[in-house]
Design an enzyme around this catalytic site. Structure first.
Site, PDB file in Angstrom:
ATOM      1  N   ASP A   1      48.592 -54.132  52.469  1.00 43.82           N
ATOM      2  CA  ASP A   1      49.511 -53.609  51.888  1.00 43.82           C
ATOM      3  C   ASP A   1      48.779 -52.674  50.629  1.00 43.82           C
ATOM      4  O   ASP A   1      48.578 -51.845  50.411  1.00 43.82           O
ATOM      5  CB  ASP A   1      49.311 -55.405  50.248  1.00 43.82           C
ATOM      6  CG  ASP A   1      50.981 -54.658  49.172  1.00 43.82           C
ATOM      7  OD1 ASP A   1      50.650 -54.142  49.146  1.00 43.82           O
ATOM      8  OD2 ASP A   1      49.897 -55.053  48.044  1.00 43.82           O
TER       9      ASP A   1
ATOM     10  N   ASP B   1      50.483 -51.113  47.153  1.00 45.93           N
ATOM     11  CA  ASP B   1      49.820 -51.206  45.285  1.00 45.93           C
ATOM     12  C   ASP B   1      49.295 -52.714  45.573  1.00 45.93           C
ATOM     13  O   ASP B   1      49.352 -53.785  45.420  1.00 45.93           O
ATOM     14  CB  ASP B   1      51.069 -51.547  45.074  1.00 45.93           C
ATOM     15  CG  ASP B   1      52.697 -50.627  44.931  1.00 45.93           C
ATOM     16  OD1 ASP B   1      52.144 -49.352  44.250  1.00 45.93           O
ATOM     17  OD2 ASP B   1      52.976 -50.699  45.164  1.00 45.93           O
TER      18      ASP B   1
END
Length: 248
Positions: free
Chosen positions: A24, A26
């Site tokens: 991922d 963020d």
């Protein structure tokens, strides 16, 4: 599978037996989750003052962010939070809140830039040296810009972001479609790949997608958030990815 690949660097023990890693963006690669949370707070609090009943508590950048919007598309996150407050927003209102948040986030990103987490950079460099295929995934359309500004875009062979999700009509997390598309582009079955996530929706997506390993990253460093990541499907939880190399 051994801890060596085409390079000369050993793969960290926790990731041995894994053929690729999907990160991922963020909160895992870039320190941008706090910027998203701050933008959501301004947008939601403005809406609640104008539209919500009196006495509504403001948006909480920790609890509400993790529970309702982290890891989700802007529209899904806006709808989830407002409905959780007992409101029945129209589609136009949901779009307006999401657009307000987008404008705030973009302004702050362009003004302040963003950094990559040092522990993540060390892990990614190690995996690249070992020849491990790597992907970055995000529900945000800003993911490419975030990675570029943080100086880490070239570490990833594949990027599947919000723009790609829209183009391909991929559903958002906790549906695993984004992660599965990243694994497909890397040419690795999900069961042979690892997912690294900080969001509850993302961890759940990794589990639903049948990934061989789901690593949760607990940036809040609390027993509650750690427990929630495990409950949603993480195989292991770390405060920082340097821990996977025995540095934490």
């Amino acid at each position: 599978m051994s801890g060596e690949r085409s390079g000369t660097t050993a793969v960290p023990r926790a990731l041995r037996g894994t053929s690729a890693v999907v990160f991922d963006t963020d909160g895992v690669v870039t320190d941008s989750a706090r910027m998203h949370a701050a933008a959501w707070k301004t947008a939601f609090d403005s809406f609640l003052r104008a539209r919500g009943p009196e006495g509504q508590p403001p948006f909480d950048v920790c609890g509400d962010y993790l529970r309702y919007v982290d890891g989700k598309s802007r529209l899904d996150g806006a709808a989830a939070f407002l409905r959780a407050r007992g409101l029945r927003p129209s589609g136009t209102e949901i779009q307006a809140v999401a657009a307000h948040k987008e404008a705030l986030f973009t302004e702050r990103l362009r003004a302040e830039g963003v950094d990559a987490y040092p522990g993540t950079v060390r892990l990614v460099r190690t995996l690249r040296s070992a020849g491990m295929p790597l992907a970055a995934v995000s529900a945000s359309r800003h993911a490419g810009e975030l990675l570029e500004r943080a100086g880490v875009r070239d570490f990833f062979d594949v990027l599947v972001d919000g723009a790609e999700a829209g183009r391909l009509a991929l559903p958002g997390k906790p549906d695993p479609a984004l992660f599965l598309e990243a694994a497909r582009r890397l040419g690795v079955p999900a069961r042979q790949a690892a997912v690294v996530e900080d969001a509850l929706a993302g961890v759940e997506a990794g589990r639903r997608g049948g990934f061989g390993l789901v690593v949760g990253v607990d940036r809040a460093h609390t027993p509650d958030t750690r427990g929630a990541l495990l409950k949603h499907g993480a195989d292991l939880v770390v405060d920082d990815l340097a821990e996977l190399m025995g540095e934490g």
